[in-house]
Design a protein around this motif. Structure first.
Motif, PDB file in Angstrom:
ATOM      1  N   UNK A  21     -19.593   3.617  -6.171  1.00 45.38           N
ATOM      2  CA  UNK A  21     -19.605   4.711  -5.188  1.00 45.38           C
ATOM      3  C   UNK A  21     -18.429   4.610  -4.224  1.00 45.38           C
ATOM      4  N   UNK A  22     -18.142   3.404  -3.748  1.00 43.85           N
ATOM      5  CA  UNK A  22     -17.017   3.223  -2.821  1.00 43.85           C
ATOM      6  C   UNK A  22     -15.680   3.519  -3.488  1.00 43.85           C
ATOM      7  N   UNK A  23     -15.504   3.094  -4.732  1.00 44.35           N
ATOM      8  CA  UNK A  23     -14.256   3.348  -5.455  1.00 44.35           C
ATOM      9  C   UNK A  23     -14.051   4.847  -5.632  1.00 44.35           C
ATOM     10  N   UNK A  24     -15.086   5.528  -6.081  1.00 40.73           N
ATOM     11  CA  UNK A  24     -15.009   6.977  -6.279  1.00 40.73           C
ATOM     12  C   UNK A  24     -14.723   7.696  -4.963  1.00 40.73           C
ATOM     13  N   UNK A  25     -15.390   7.295  -3.899  1.00 39.60           N
ATOM     14  CA  UNK A  25     -15.194   7.910  -2.586  1.00 39.60           C
ATOM     15  C   UNK A  25     -13.761   7.708  -2.093  1.00 39.60           C
ATOM     16  N   UNK A  26     -13.215   6.516  -2.296  1.00 42.21           N
ATOM     17  CA  UNK A  26     -11.843   6.247  -1.856  1.00 42.21           C
ATOM     18  C   UNK A  26     -10.829   7.054  -2.671  1.00 42.21           C
ATOM     19  N   UNK A  27     -11.085   7.227  -3.967  1.00 40.25           N
ATOM     20  CA  UNK A  27     -10.204   8.078  -4.773  1.00 40.25           C
ATOM     21  C   UNK A  27     -10.178   9.498  -4.204  1.00 40.25           C
ATOM     22  N   UNK A  28     -11.338  10.030  -3.903  1.00 35.82           N
ATOM     23  CA  UNK A  28     -11.431  11.385  -3.356  1.00 35.82           C
ATOM     24  C   UNK A  28     -10.722  11.466  -2.009  1.00 35.82           C
ATOM     25  N   UNK A  29     -10.894  10.448  -1.176  1.00 38.13           N
ATOM     26  CA  UNK A  29     -10.223  10.422   0.129  1.00 38.13           C
ATOM     27  C   UNK A  29      -8.702  10.348   0.000  1.00 38.13           C
ATOM     28  N   UNK A  44       1.478  14.335  -7.400  1.00 35.25           N
ATOM     29  CA  UNK A  44       2.440  13.535  -6.639  1.00 35.25           C
ATOM     30  C   UNK A  44       3.805  14.222  -6.749  1.00 35.25           C
ATOM     31  N   UNK A  45       4.615  14.105  -5.715  1.00 37.63           N
ATOM     32  CA  UNK A  45       5.905  14.794  -5.682  1.00 37.63           C
ATOM     33  C   UNK A  45       6.892  14.184  -6.669  1.00 37.63           C
ATOM     34  N   UNK A  46       6.964  12.865  -6.698  1.00 39.51           N
ATOM     35  CA  UNK A  46       7.926  12.175  -7.550  1.00 39.51           C
ATOM     36  C   UNK A  46       7.244  11.011  -8.260  1.00 39.51           C
ATOM     37  N   UNK A  47       7.987  10.417  -9.182  1.00 37.47           N
ATOM     38  CA  UNK A  47       7.462   9.232  -9.867  1.00 37.47           C
ATOM     39  C   UNK A  47       7.304   8.085  -8.870  1.00 37.47           C
ATOM     40  N   UNK A  48       8.197   8.019  -7.905  1.00 41.19           N
ATOM     41  CA  UNK A  48       8.115   6.976  -6.889  1.00 41.19           C
ATOM     42  C   UNK A  48       6.829   7.120  -6.063  1.00 41.19           C
ATOM     43  N   UNK A  49       6.491   8.351  -5.690  1.00 40.61           N
ATOM     44  CA  UNK A  49       5.258   8.557  -4.926  1.00 40.61           C
ATOM     45  C   UNK A  49       4.020   8.290  -5.780  1.00 40.61           C
ATOM     46  N   UNK A  50       4.115   8.577  -7.087  1.00 42.43           N
ATOM     47  CA  UNK A  50       3.005   8.274  -7.991  1.00 42.43           C
ATOM     48  C   UNK A  50       2.812   6.758  -8.100  1.00 42.43           C
ATOM     49  N   UNK A  51       3.896   6.019  -8.179  1.00 44.44           N
ATOM     50  CA  UNK A  51       3.823   4.556  -8.234  1.00 44.44           C
ATOM     51  C   UNK A  51       3.238   4.003  -6.933  1.00 44.44           C
ATOM     52  N   UNK A  52       3.643   4.598  -5.805  1.00 42.30           N
ATOM     53  CA  UNK A  52       3.106   4.194  -4.501  1.00 42.30           C
ATOM     54  C   UNK A  52       1.589   4.417  -4.474  1.00 42.30           C
ATOM     55  N   UNK A  53       1.157   5.572  -4.966  1.00 36.07           N
ATOM     56  CA  UNK A  53      -0.275   5.881  -4.973  1.00 36.07           C
ATOM     57  C   UNK A  53      -1.022   4.933  -5.909  1.00 36.07           C
ATOM     58  N   UNK A  54      -0.418   4.595  -7.037  1.00 35.79           N
ATOM     59  CA  UNK A  54      -1.032   3.625  -7.946  1.00 35.79           C
ATOM     60  C   UNK A  54      -1.229   2.289  -7.236  1.00 35.79           C
ATOM     61  N   UNK A  57      -4.202   2.502  -4.930  1.00 31.40           N
ATOM     62  CA  UNK A  57      -5.466   2.401  -5.672  1.00 31.40           C
ATOM     63  C   UNK A  57      -5.757   0.932  -5.987  1.00 31.40           C
ATOM     64  N   UNK A  58      -4.725   0.165  -6.272  1.00 31.84           N
ATOM     65  CA  UNK A  58      -4.917  -1.261  -6.569  1.00 31.84           C
ATOM     66  C   UNK A  58      -5.545  -2.001  -5.398  1.00 31.84           C
ATOM     67  N   UNK A  59      -5.392  -1.492  -4.179  1.00 32.37           N
ATOM     68  CA  UNK A  59      -5.929  -2.188  -3.007  1.00 32.37           C
ATOM     69  C   UNK A  59      -7.439  -2.047  -2.877  1.00 32.37           C
ATOM     70  N   UNK A  60      -8.049  -1.083  -3.580  1.00 37.42           N
ATOM     71  CA  UNK A  60      -9.506  -0.928  -3.462  1.00 37.42           C
ATOM     72  C   UNK A  60     -10.213  -0.937  -4.818  1.00 37.42           C
ATOM     73  N   UNK A  61      -9.678  -1.691  -5.757  1.00 38.23           N
ATOM     74  CA  UNK A  61     -10.300  -1.813  -7.073  1.00 38.23           C
ATOM     75  C   UNK A  61     -11.626  -2.578  -6.989  1.00 38.23           C
ATOM     76  N   UNK A  62     -12.604  -2.208  -7.805  1.00 35.32           N
ATOM     77  CA  UNK A  62     -13.860  -2.967  -7.854  1.00 35.32           C
ATOM     78  C   UNK A  62     -13.645  -4.301  -8.568  1.00 35.32           C
ATOM     79  N   UNK A  63     -14.645  -5.181  -8.462  1.00 37.94           N
ATOM     80  CA  UNK A  63     -14.535  -6.517  -9.054  1.00 37.94           C
ATOM     81  C   UNK A  63     -14.573  -6.504 -10.578  1.00 37.94           C
ATOM     82  N   UNK A  64     -15.357  -5.593 -11.171  1.00 40.92           N
ATOM     83  CA  UNK A  64     -15.558  -5.575 -12.623  1.00 40.92           C
ATOM     84  C   UNK A  64     -15.258  -4.197 -13.184  1.00 40.92           C
ATOM     85  N   UNK A  65     -15.165  -4.132 -14.503  1.00 40.76           N
ATOM     86  CA  UNK A  65     -14.955  -2.852 -15.169  1.00 40.76           C
ATOM     87  C   UNK A  65     -13.515  -2.676 -15.610  1.00 40.76           C
TER      88      UNK A  65
END
Length: 101
Positions: A21-29, A44-54, A57-65
């Motif tokens: 639930x937290x992962x999904x909520x953070x994606x939406x936020x 995303x505007x550019x590939x650089x901004x897409x990489x930044x966003x990726x 997302x890595x900062x709030x990954x769940x423990x498993x899956x």
């Protein structure tokens, strides 16, 4: 440019359901929109901004899956074929609302 996040997360325990639930909520936020269950996409505007966003997302990954990221150009995304169902024409899911500063 689009960043697509696809995930398959376990939901067997209370902790795992909470992390889902937290992962999904953070994606939406972060501005991601669900295009299918467990598939979210963000403009995303550019590939650089897409990489930044990726990296964000890595900062709030769940423990498993499994969580996967895929960067697509607008052309690649627009060439998607709908085999069953119809495309939803929603301004939230277009690059029309992208503002370049």
């Amino acid at each position: 440019m689009r960043l697509m996040i696809m995930f398959d997360l376990p939901v067997e325990t209370v902790k795992q359901r909470r992390q889902y639930r937290l992962f999904r909520k953070k994606l939406i936020n972060e501005g991601f929109l669900m295009i299918q269950y467990s598939v979210y996409v963000r403009v995303c505007v550019t590939q650089k901004s897409a990489k930044y966003m990726e990296n964000r997302v890595k900062t709030f990954l769940p423990d498993n899956g499994t969580v996967q990221a895929l960067m697509l150009t607008e052309k690649q995304y627009n060439d998607m074929h709908f085999l069953v169902g119809e495309k939803v024409e929603d301004v939230r899911n277009t690059s029309d609302r992208t503002v370049i500063l």
